[in-house]
Design a protein around this motif. Structure first.
Motif, mmCIF file in Angstrom:
data_model
loop_
_atom_site.group_PDB
_atom_site.id
_atom_site.type_symbol
_atom_site.label_atom_id
_atom_site.label_comp_id
_atom_site.label_asym_id
_atom_site.label_seq_id
_atom_site.Cartn_x
_atom_site.Cartn_y
_atom_site.Cartn_z
ATOM 1 N N ASP A 1 0.517 -1.318 0.128
ATOM 2 C CA ASP A 1 0.260 -0.132 -0.063
ATOM 3 C C ASP A 1 1.209 0.995 -0.494
ATOM 4 O O ASP A 1 1.698 1.095 1.116
ATOM 5 C CB ASP A 1 -0.769 0.727 1.138
ATOM 6 N N PRO A 2 0.645 2.244 -1.308
ATOM 7 C CA PRO A 2 1.186 3.282 -1.204
ATOM 8 C C PRO A 2 1.263 4.226 0.661
ATOM 9 O O PRO A 2 2.528 4.987 0.709
ATOM 10 C CB PRO A 2 0.719 3.919 -2.066
ATOM 11 N N GLU A 3 -0.303 4.159 1.589
ATOM 12 C CA GLU A 3 0.106 4.522 2.441
ATOM 13 C C GLU A 3 1.085 4.864 3.528
ATOM 14 O O GLU A 3 1.890 5.368 3.858
ATOM 15 C CB GLU A 3 -0.899 4.072 3.487
ATOM 16 N N ILE A 4 2.545 3.388 2.984
ATOM 17 C CA ILE A 4 3.505 3.399 3.894
ATOM 18 C C ILE A 4 3.987 4.325 3.746
ATOM 19 O O ILE A 4 5.280 5.340 4.505
ATOM 20 C CB ILE A 4 4.011 1.631 3.479
ATOM 21 N N LEU A 5 4.383 4.961 2.450
ATOM 22 C CA LEU A 5 5.477 6.280 1.641
ATOM 23 C C LEU A 5 5.535 7.339 3.058
ATOM 24 O O LEU A 5 6.146 8.167 3.174
ATOM 25 C CB LEU A 5 5.840 6.530 0.251
ATOM 26 N N GLY A 6 3.797 7.497 3.156
ATOM 27 C CA GLY A 6 3.822 9.037 4.062
ATOM 28 C C GLY A 6 4.443 8.068 5.372
ATOM 29 O O GLY A 6 5.312 9.493 6.522
ATOM 30 N N ARG A 7 3.971 7.533 6.108
ATOM 31 C CA ARG A 7 4.102 6.599 7.292
ATOM 32 C C ARG A 7 5.692 7.158 7.592
ATOM 33 O O ARG A 7 6.379 7.626 8.541
ATOM 34 C CB ARG A 7 3.394 5.628 7.709
ATOM 35 N N THR A 8 6.327 6.537 6.487
ATOM 36 C CA THR A 8 7.864 6.865 6.717
ATOM 37 C C THR A 8 8.527 8.086 6.226
ATOM 38 O O THR A 8 9.045 8.411 7.347
ATOM 39 C CB THR A 8 8.675 5.843 5.592
ATOM 40 N N GLU A 9 7.591 9.397 5.917
ATOM 41 C CA GLU A 9 7.738 10.377 5.828
ATOM 42 C C GLU A 9 7.535 10.995 7.457
ATOM 43 O O GLU A 9 9.033 11.523 8.072
ATOM 44 C CB GLU A 9 7.699 11.564 4.899
ATOM 45 N N ALA A 10 6.693 10.591 7.872
ATOM 46 C CA ALA A 10 6.487 10.972 9.174
ATOM 47 C C ALA A 10 7.720 10.064 10.133
ATOM 48 O O ALA A 10 7.696 11.624 11.132
ATOM 49 C CB ALA A 10 5.151 10.900 9.964
ATOM 50 N N LEU A 11 7.722 9.365 9.954
ATOM 51 C CA LEU A 11 8.892 8.651 11.154
ATOM 52 C C LEU A 11 9.867 9.242 11.037
ATOM 53 O O LEU A 11 10.371 9.660 12.376
ATOM 54 C CB LEU A 11 8.930 7.186 11.112
ATOM 55 N N ILE A 12 10.674 9.196 9.607
ATOM 56 C CA ILE A 12 12.206 9.932 9.381
ATOM 57 C C ILE A 12 11.809 12.078 10.042
ATOM 58 O O ILE A 12 12.917 11.953 11.274
ATOM 59 C CB ILE A 12 11.972 9.989 8.228
ATOM 60 N N ALA A 13 10.713 12.529 10.096
ATOM 61 C CA ALA A 13 10.867 13.580 10.387
ATOM 62 C C ALA A 13 11.312 13.573 12.439
ATOM 63 O O ALA A 13 11.973 13.930 12.707
ATOM 64 C CB ALA A 13 9.583 14.217 9.946
ATOM 65 N N ASP A 14 10.550 12.515 12.676
ATOM 66 C CA ASP A 14 10.277 12.247 14.069
ATOM 67 C C ASP A 14 11.877 12.255 15.045
ATOM 68 O O ASP A 14 12.671 13.362 15.684
ATOM 69 C CB ASP A 14 9.206 11.632 14.266
ATOM 70 N N GLU A 15 12.307 11.010 14.104
ATOM 71 C CA GLU A 15 13.588 10.285 14.472
ATOM 72 C C GLU A 15 14.668 11.598 13.987
ATOM 73 O O GLU A 15 15.472 11.648 15.168
ATOM 74 C CB GLU A 15 13.866 9.543 14.006
ATOM 75 N N GLU A 16 14.719 12.047 13.374
ATOM 76 C CA GLU A 16 16.174 13.259 12.805
ATOM 77 C C GLU A 16 15.690 14.408 13.564
ATOM 78 O O GLU A 16 16.979 14.417 14.504
ATOM 79 C CB GLU A 16 15.650 13.770 11.534
ATOM 80 N N ALA A 17 14.867 14.763 14.255
ATOM 81 C CA ALA A 17 14.307 15.505 15.123
ATOM 82 C C ALA A 17 14.606 15.929 16.219
ATOM 83 O O ALA A 17 16.169 16.872 16.911
ATOM 84 C CB ALA A 17 12.959 16.350 15.178
ATOM 85 N N ILE A 18 14.173 14.428 16.798
ATOM 86 C CA ILE A 18 15.573 13.792 18.387
ATOM 87 C C ILE A 18 16.976 14.054 18.234
ATOM 88 O O ILE A 18 17.348 14.008 19.211
ATOM 89 C CB ILE A 18 14.513 12.851 18.333
ATOM 90 N N ALA A 19 17.290 13.253 17.204
ATOM 91 C CA ALA A 19 17.959 12.970 16.670
ATOM 92 C C ALA A 19 18.891 14.278 17.194
ATOM 93 O O ALA A 19 20.523 14.452 17.531
ATOM 94 C CB ALA A 19 18.836 12.142 15.847
ATOM 95 N N TRP A 20 18.968 15.668 16.035
ATOM 96 C CA TRP A 20 19.394 16.449 15.793
ATOM 97 C C TRP A 20 19.510 17.375 16.971
ATOM 98 O O TRP A 20 20.635 17.964 17.576
ATOM 99 C CB TRP A 20 18.834 16.900 14.865
#
Length: 496
Positions: free
Chosen positions: A296-315
């Motif tokens: 399901d293409p909806e996984i692309l949106g969930r991936t971007e949301a996860l990346i945004a959250d994790e990158e913000a925490i890491a930075w």
């Protein structure tokens, strides 16, 4: 031996390797590595390479059909970690002796060892490794394994990678061939799904993959098989039903990835879990491959949301280290995927790379480094210990990142050192791993011990006060006695 020779030639002719495609037919037959010196196994032989790839499969028994020293030299030579079974930590060897060789008892001894392991441990499979001795005397390992499998009702896998056939890297690929021929595709899973993937060339060093797997779990992506890190036999046997694959170390198992794509239509890409940007890009590519395979293409949106959250925490965590490390100079003496992935990860927080080795790196690895550094002068094939010491002692780098072999060069040069090879004690993969890597670099560079060891020794700083003081009578008498004794010895034996 003819089958082994044909298999080696097939591995040398690897169409997925860009460097190999650029060679003529004669050069391709020689493979990618320099020939080994007879009797020397520095850097690893083919048997060592095969054992490295397969030993992290944690629930199988690894039986070395050879003299005792072969197993002693190859056991536990990587810091792979297991979340469950510990059978892989047990050494099994037939301990072949001269008498066994002379009397032709090797194959019988091997069959008996397989039976003892089956009865005593009950593993789901047994991997059998011949080495130089058993291969040279013509032991028919495959016939013994086939007979044992029929007799005892469990898979007995021959891993034909005796040490003399080539380098460690060749052994890695021969191990992949053994999995393709005897393991992968032998079991049909009843729970195959559209979000199943394989991770190839990931060894779970110091538990690194455990920092990445929770990210995939949050996306609903299941790792059908991680080969070989923290793997189980059943998972690898079902690996042919995955929808996509990620190749972490192409120099080790590129042949496995390519042939799985040919046989079972499993597309793959090469990526890295080192560094924030590379981890995010790897997650994106995994999701994109799954969508191409029907997810399901909806996984692309969930991936971007996860990346945004994790990158913000890491930075946010890394912000505390940037003022302390920005502008610090790092020298990398490693190879393979780490030669470019760690470089990219460190440059993200402002660390300067003064040099990185490309030993055991592929053409693709070298091209990535050139794109990242924009300067070929910081790339070297191999640096001699003398040159490495000179560079560090002249303070051209603030820290050395390497394996354990060069740590003493750094210590002699009074330079901080951090282990990033397989013996390391800390996991550096994923977002949390990047924070840990930066934290360890900060601890090493700012350790107060370096200020102390670089200071002149006390006896080099103190003035020669003692020479200015008058000697006592006892000191003068002792000095005269020593001088007289020395004179007597010179008369008796002559001057040196």
């Amino acid at each position: 031996m003819s089958l082994l020779r044909a298999k080696i030639q097939d591995v040398f002719n690897e169409p997925a390797c860009e460097e190999n495609r650029g060679k003529d037919a004669k050069a391709r037959k020689k493979g990618c590595s320099k020939p080994l010196t007879p009797g020397a196994a520095a850097g690893g032989c083919a048997f060592d390479g095969a054992k490295i790839v397969l030993q992290p499969i944690t629930d199988v028994a690894h039986l070395i059909h050879a003299p005792l020293a072969c197993e002693g030299n190859s056991w536990d030579n990587r810091g792979a970690a297991s979340s469950g079974p510990t059978l892989w930590r047990t050494s099994f060897t037939t301990d072949l002796t001269e008498l066994d060789v002379v009397m032709g008892q090797g194959e019988r001894k091997l069959f008996k060892a397989i039976r003892e392991i089956k009865e005593g441990y009950g593993p789901p499979a047994i991997f059998v490794y011949p080495t130089c001795v058993t291969a040279l005397i013509g032991e028919d390992i495959e016939a013994v394994c086939k007979r044992a499998a029929e007799k005892f009702g469990l898979p007995v896998v021959p891993v034909n990678a005796p040490g003399f056939v080539g380098s460690k890297n060749l052994g890695n690929k021969l191990a992949g061939e053994a999995l393709l021929e005897h393991v992968i595709g032998t079991v049909e899973p009843d729970d195959a799904g559209p979000y199943d993937i394989n991770i190839l060339g990931e060894f779970n060093l110091s538990g690194e993959f455990w920092l990445v797997k929770p990210l995939l779990d949050r996306l609903g992506i299941r790792v059908r098989a991680c080969i070989p890190g923290d793997a189980r036999y059943f998972d690898i046997a079902c690996a042919h039903r995955a929808r996509a694959a990620m190749m972490v170390c192409s120099t080790a198992l590129i042949n496995l990835a390519r042939k799985m794509e040919q046989r079972w239509d499993i597309p793959f890409f090469e990526g890295s879990f080192y560094g924030i940007t590379d981890t995010s890009e790897a997650l994106r590519q995994i999701s994109q491959l799954l969508v191409k395979k029907g997810a399901d293409p909806e996984i692309l949106g969930r991936t971007e949301a996860l990346i945004a959250d994790e990158e913000a925490i890491a930075w946010k965590k890394l912000a505390a280290y940037r003022p302390r490390l920005e502008g610090k100079r790092v020298l990398l003496n490693t190879g393979g995927v780490k030669s470019w992935s760690v470089v990219h990860a460190l440059m993200e927080i402002g660390i300067e790379i003064v040099g990185t080795s490309v030993k055991k790196s592929t053409v693709e690895d070298k091209e990535r480094i050139k794109q990242i550094l924009k300067d070929d002068n910081h790339i070297f094939e191999q640096m001699a210990p003398r040159e490495l010491y000179a560079m560090l002692s002249e303070r051209k780098a603030d820290i050395l990142l390497s394996g354990g072999r060069t740590q003493f060069i750094a210590l002699k040069a009074k330079t901080p050192w951090l282990d990033i090879n397989q013996e390391r004690q800390h996991p550096y993969a994923g977002y949390d791993g990047m924070v840990e890597l930066v934290r360890q670099i900060d601890l090493a560079i700012h350790n107060p011990i370096w200020c102390q060891v670089r200071e002149p020794a006390p006896w080099d700083c103190q003035p020669a006060v003692r020479e200015q003081l008058p000697r006592t009578k006892s000191e003068t008498a002792t000095l005269h006695a020593v001088q007289e004794f020395a004179s007597t010895m010179a008369d008796d034996f002559g001057e040196c």
